[in-house]
Design a protein around this motif. Structure first.
Motif, PDB file in Angstrom:
ATOM      1  N   TYR A  51      46.491  47.858  41.221  1.00  0.00           N
ATOM      2  CA  TYR A  51      46.128  46.613  41.894  1.00  0.00           C
ATOM      3  C   TYR A  51      47.323  45.672  41.925  1.00  0.00           C
ATOM      4  O   TYR A  51      48.311  45.889  41.209  1.00  0.00           O
ATOM      5  CB  TYR A  51      44.946  45.940  41.194  1.00  0.00           C
ATOM      6  N   ASP A  52      47.234  44.651  42.764  1.00  0.00           N
ATOM      7  CA  ASP A  52      48.308  43.660  42.878  1.00  0.00           C
ATOM      8  C   ASP A  52      48.335  42.811  41.611  1.00  0.00           C
ATOM      9  O   ASP A  52      47.472  41.948  41.399  1.00  0.00           O
ATOM     10  CB  ASP A  52      48.045  42.792  44.108  1.00  0.00           C
ATOM     11  N   ASN A  53      49.307  43.078  40.753  1.00  0.00           N
ATOM     12  CA  ASN A  53      49.322  42.458  39.435  1.00  0.00           C
ATOM     13  C   ASN A  53      49.480  40.943  39.493  1.00  0.00           C
ATOM     14  O   ASN A  53      48.931  40.208  38.675  1.00  0.00           O
ATOM     15  CB  ASN A  53      50.460  43.079  38.606  1.00  0.00           C
ATOM     16  N   LYS A  54      50.225  40.470  40.518  1.00  0.00           N
ATOM     17  CA  LYS A  54      50.455  39.037  40.627  1.00  0.00           C
ATOM     18  C   LYS A  54      49.145  38.322  40.964  1.00  0.00           C
ATOM     19  O   LYS A  54      48.775  37.340  40.312  1.00  0.00           O
ATOM     20  CB  LYS A  54      51.488  38.787  41.741  1.00  0.00           C
ATOM     21  N   LEU A  55      48.420  38.871  41.951  1.00  0.00           N
ATOM     22  CA  LEU A  55      47.113  38.299  42.288  1.00  0.00           C
ATOM     23  C   LEU A  55      46.184  38.357  41.084  1.00  0.00           C
ATOM     24  O   LEU A  55      45.434  37.415  40.815  1.00  0.00           O
ATOM     25  CB  LEU A  55      46.480  39.074  43.446  1.00  0.00           C
TER      26      LEU A  55
ATOM     27  N   LEU B 205      42.126  40.822  46.297  1.00  0.00           N
ATOM     28  CA  LEU B 205      42.744  41.888  45.517  1.00  0.00           C
ATOM     29  C   LEU B 205      41.994  43.198  45.697  1.00  0.00           C
ATOM     30  O   LEU B 205      42.584  44.267  45.861  1.00  0.00           O
ATOM     31  CB  LEU B 205      42.782  41.464  44.049  1.00  0.00           C
TER      32      LEU B 205
ATOM     33  N   LYS C 114      42.590  44.741  49.076  1.00  0.00           N
ATOM     34  CA  LYS C 114      43.931  45.320  49.109  1.00  0.00           C
ATOM     35  C   LYS C 114      43.961  46.663  48.373  1.00  0.00           C
ATOM     36  O   LYS C 114      44.511  47.650  48.871  1.00  0.00           O
ATOM     37  CB  LYS C 114      44.896  44.333  48.446  1.00  0.00           C
ATOM     38  N   ALA C 115      43.320  46.701  47.199  1.00  0.00           N
ATOM     39  CA  ALA C 115      43.336  47.934  46.403  1.00  0.00           C
ATOM     40  C   ALA C 115      42.564  49.042  47.110  1.00  0.00           C
ATOM     41  O   ALA C 115      42.971  50.205  47.101  1.00  0.00           O
ATOM     42  CB  ALA C 115      42.740  47.677  45.021  1.00  0.00           C
TER      43      ALA C 115
ATOM     44  N   LYS D 204      46.782  49.786  49.124  1.00  0.00           N
ATOM     45  CA  LYS D 204      48.083  49.143  49.182  1.00  0.00           C
ATOM     46  C   LYS D 204      48.519  48.841  47.762  1.00  0.00           C
ATOM     47  O   LYS D 204      47.941  47.991  47.098  1.00  0.00           O
ATOM     48  CB  LYS D 204      48.001  47.861  50.009  1.00  0.00           C
ATOM     49  N   GLY D 205      49.495  49.578  47.292  1.00  0.00           N
ATOM     50  CA  GLY D 205      49.985  49.363  45.932  1.00  0.00           C
ATOM     51  C   GLY D 205      50.689  50.607  45.441  1.00  0.00           C
ATOM     52  O   GLY D 205      50.724  51.638  46.119  1.00  0.00           O
TER      53      GLY D 205
END
Lengths: 190, 530
Positions: B421-425, B487, B490-491, B495-496
């Motif tokens: 997953y998008d770690n920043k989000l 998030l 996106k996952a 996307k990642g």
């Protein structure tokens, strides 16, 4: 598989049976609750209905204050009051009190008063010889009716109960489909 | 919804993969598909119930009546509660059970896959009925999620029939889910997967499933009695006909108290999986965790009347329920101390699932402490029906159950989708949620102790400042969950960064031996258990 298993079908049957039993248990809670409350008198519905032969010696050593509360509940156009808001009696002493009910409406109504005692446990020691709450009452329009309630308090009343409140709430009874607790058949709930 | 769902098809499943299009989701019997459906459904319900909470907080931003009618406010508090309990938390845990239990015990699927499909697909209809009732004449249910008689019998609108029907469907769905979990765990364990080797998530769900089977039928009975009292002239809860309104509360809370453990026991299982992974140690006191879960489940059946201290119970009964309630803090304490002992001298790393897990341990304990305060009979007379109670159960349900669900999602999402997953989000989501949830719920303790009643659209002027802060926290918490939505989408669109089979280096369990993303069919031949 680690151990000999009961088949899925058998297990599912057992679990469905458990579900059915628990559904029944939910309904079984209703009579269980009534039995529990009647035995312990904890919810104040337990008021004994007695006849004159069961009167007792009077305990003159103490006085108990009995307060009366009256509610018309969801009904409108009714006045319902105790003639005396409270009385003080010795345990064992017979007492008659009056309640007044005024129907300000233009219709005849079938009325039942439902009693409740607090503290709940005091109900076990309240004995009634006569009460308008024993029966449904057919009340004429624009009329005033007086009822007598005759009671005495059991001499076994615990010493720590010095005041008890007897409350009546009026309900209008539609003639159909209302199930009454077995008031006439037994004496345990009136 | 369709585009954002993850697809599990990969090379392994090429010859026997999922069907195409909407039919895949309608007719699926695959535990992963059904788990995904449950999780998305729960998340949509979470946002729906959350939107209702926003209405509540907007109205309470200022004293006086601004935005909604009191009757509509009551519908919002009622339906918010029903949706969050039956639509968000419970289906989300069932979704995790579907996804994870077969993977954790080495089974190819759930034991009863077709019933599994049915138990999910009746659920959207239950909530459709409930939500539609809000638009009918007279409005939806407005008697609180606890639907006390006579509010739900004498004083309720005609939507009550729809409410009862939808609760019946939810109950049938949960019962079918529970039966499926029990049969799966009994019969589908891989050879060598003995009881005391089961991961704790499986254990806690096993016990939860029994709780569901024991109490959901009682709830069904309670709503049936409400229905017949209202429409068919029975008098279960009406004093006029020899019934008793207090009886309703006994029946409801006989269901209601085990219900709160239904919503927290699987959370304990999740935390018991995450904490050892990121502490790089074995879970401290595995068997004591199992016994503690079982004791909590047992005790949950004999404490129900602590919700009813102000109904005029005899002192002996109040003391009994007070002591039994306090007793629950012993097994719960065992769990909290075991998690802390697991972290002790571990080499901890703070990935997002671990951050949510640590937040869970601390904030759930807050909720536990306020629960202990509420358990004390004499002080409960002051706290009863105030915002203190609201603060208490939101600490255990939002920072407890919901945080554990979020932690679980972050923990297993890379395994499900095959990408990190998008770690920043995720970090934004964590910090925004953590701060706003405390701004939202902590001051509720203060206004509650000062006497602000719950479920009322207006309040005295002295509560105005805190309520403004609470509402701001509420809006912030609501918006933070949109980060999570972004998030997740996106996952699910993959996307990642691709992740290896063992996503977290400290993780243990059968699911981490499977490739990422998880193939559509797994453990067709049972794995070897060490």
């Amino acid at each position: 598989m680690t151990e000999p298993n009961t088949s899925n079908a058998v297990l599912v049957k057992k679990l469905v049976l458990a579900v059915v039993c628990m559904f029944g248990f939910g309904f079984a809670l209703v009579p269980l609750y009534d039995v529990f409350c009647d035995l312990t008198g904890i919810n104040g519905r337990q008021i004994n209905r007695v006849d004159a032969s069961q009167t007792q010696l009077i305990d003159k050593s103490r006085l108990v204050k009995v307060e009366f509360a009256t509610f018309t509940g969801q009904l409108s156009g009714w006045r319902f009051e105790a003639v005396e808001p409270f009385v003080s009696v010795n345990p064992g002493q017979m007492k008659a009190v009056k309640f007044r009910l005024v129907n300000l409406n233009k219709d005849t109504a079938n009325i039942q008063a439902i009693p409740s005692v607090s503290p709940g446990t005091a109900g076990l020691y309240l004995n009634k010889l006569e009460c308008f709450c024993f029966e449904q009452q057919l009340i004429n329009p624009s009329s005033e009716t007086e009822f007598v309630m005759q009671f005495f308090i059991d001499t076994a009343l615990p010493k720590n109960i010095k005041v008890m409140t007897l409350a009546y709430t009026l309900f209008e009874v539609e003639n159909q489909a209302v199930v009454y607790p077995a008031q006439e058949q037994n004496n345990d709930r009136s | 919804m369709e585009t954002s769902l993850p697809t599990h098809s990969d090379n392994h499943a090429a010859h026997h993969g999922p069907a195409k299009g909407i039919k895949r989701w309608l007719f699926t019997t695959n535990h992963k598909d059904i788990g995904t459906l449950y999780l998305w459904f729960a998340f949509i319900m979470f946002l729906t119930g959350g939107a209702m909470a926003m209405v509540i907080r907007a109205e309470l931003f200022q004293p006086g009546l601004q935005i909604v009618e009191p009757h509509f406010f009551n519908q919002m508090t009622t339906v918010h509660g029903l949706i969050m309990v039956f639509g968000a938390v419970m289906p989300a845990f069932t979704g995790l059970a579907n996804w994870l239990i077969p993977l954790m015990i080495g089974a190819p699927d759930m034991a009863l896959p077709r019933m599994n499909n049915l138990s999910f697909w009746i659920l959207p209809f239950a909530f459709l009925i409930l939500l539609m009732s809000l638009f009918m004449e007279g409005g939806g249910p407005a008697f609180g999620w606890t639907f006390y008689a006579p509010l739900s019998t004498t004083y309720s609108g005609d939507s009550t029939a729809l409410f009862v029907f939808s609760v019946h469907i939810m109950g049938i769905s949960s019962i079918m889910g529970a039966i499926n979990v029990i049969v799966t765990i009994f019969n589908m364990r891989a050879p060598g997967m003995t009881w005391m080797k089961l991961p704790l998530f499986v254990w806690t769900w096993f016990i939860t499933a029994y709780l569901l089977i024991a109490v959901m039928p009682v709830l069904a009975g309670a709503v049936t009695m409400v229905l017949t009292d209202k429409y068919f002239g029975t008098s279960f809860f009406s004093a006029a006909g020899g019934g008793d309104p207090v009886l309703f509360q006994h029946i409801f809370w006989f269901f209601g108290h085990p219900e709160v453990y239904i919503m927290i026991l699987p959370a304990f299982g999740i935390i018991s999986a995450i904490v050892p992974t990121f502490s790089r140690k074995k879970l401290f006191g595995y068997s004591s965790m199992v016994y503690a879960t079982a004791s909590i489940a047992f005790l949950s059946f004999i404490v129900w009347a602590h919700h009813m201290f102000t109904t005029g119970m005899p002192v002996a009964a109040e003391l009994f329920f007070m002591y039994c309630t306090m007793l629950i803090s012993v097994p719960t304490g065992v769990k909290v101390f075991n998690w802390v002992a697991t972290m002790w001298r571990g080499s901890i790393s703070f990935e997002v699932p671990m951050m949510f897990a640590i937040a869970f341990i601390i904030l759930f304990t807050f909720g536990g402490f306020s629960g202990l305060m509420l358990a004390i009979t004499p002080v409960d007379f002051q706290y009863h029906d105030t915002y203190f109670v609201v603060a208490h159960f939101h600490y255990v349900l939002v920072t407890g159950a919901i945080f554990s669900l979020i932690a679980a999602t972050y923990y297993w999402l890379p395994k499900w989708t095959g990408v990190m997953y998008d770690n920043k989000l995720a970090k934004w989501h964590f910090w925004c949620s953590l701060i706003s949830v405390n701004v939202l719920f902590f001051p509720m303790h203060f206004v509650g102790l000062a006497g602000m009643p719950r479920r009322i659209p207006d309040y005295s002027i002295q509560f105005a400042d805190w309520n403004q802060i609470i509402s701001l926290g509420g809006f912030a918490f609501g918006l933070s969950q949109l980060i999570f939505l972004a998030l997740l989408i996106k996952a699910c669109r993959k996307k990642g960064e691709p992740v290896p089979a063992k996503v977290w280096d400290g993780a243990e369990g059968l699911e981490w031996d499977l490739p990422s993303p998880t193939p559509y069919h797994t453990f067709s031949t049972p794995p070897k258990i060490k």
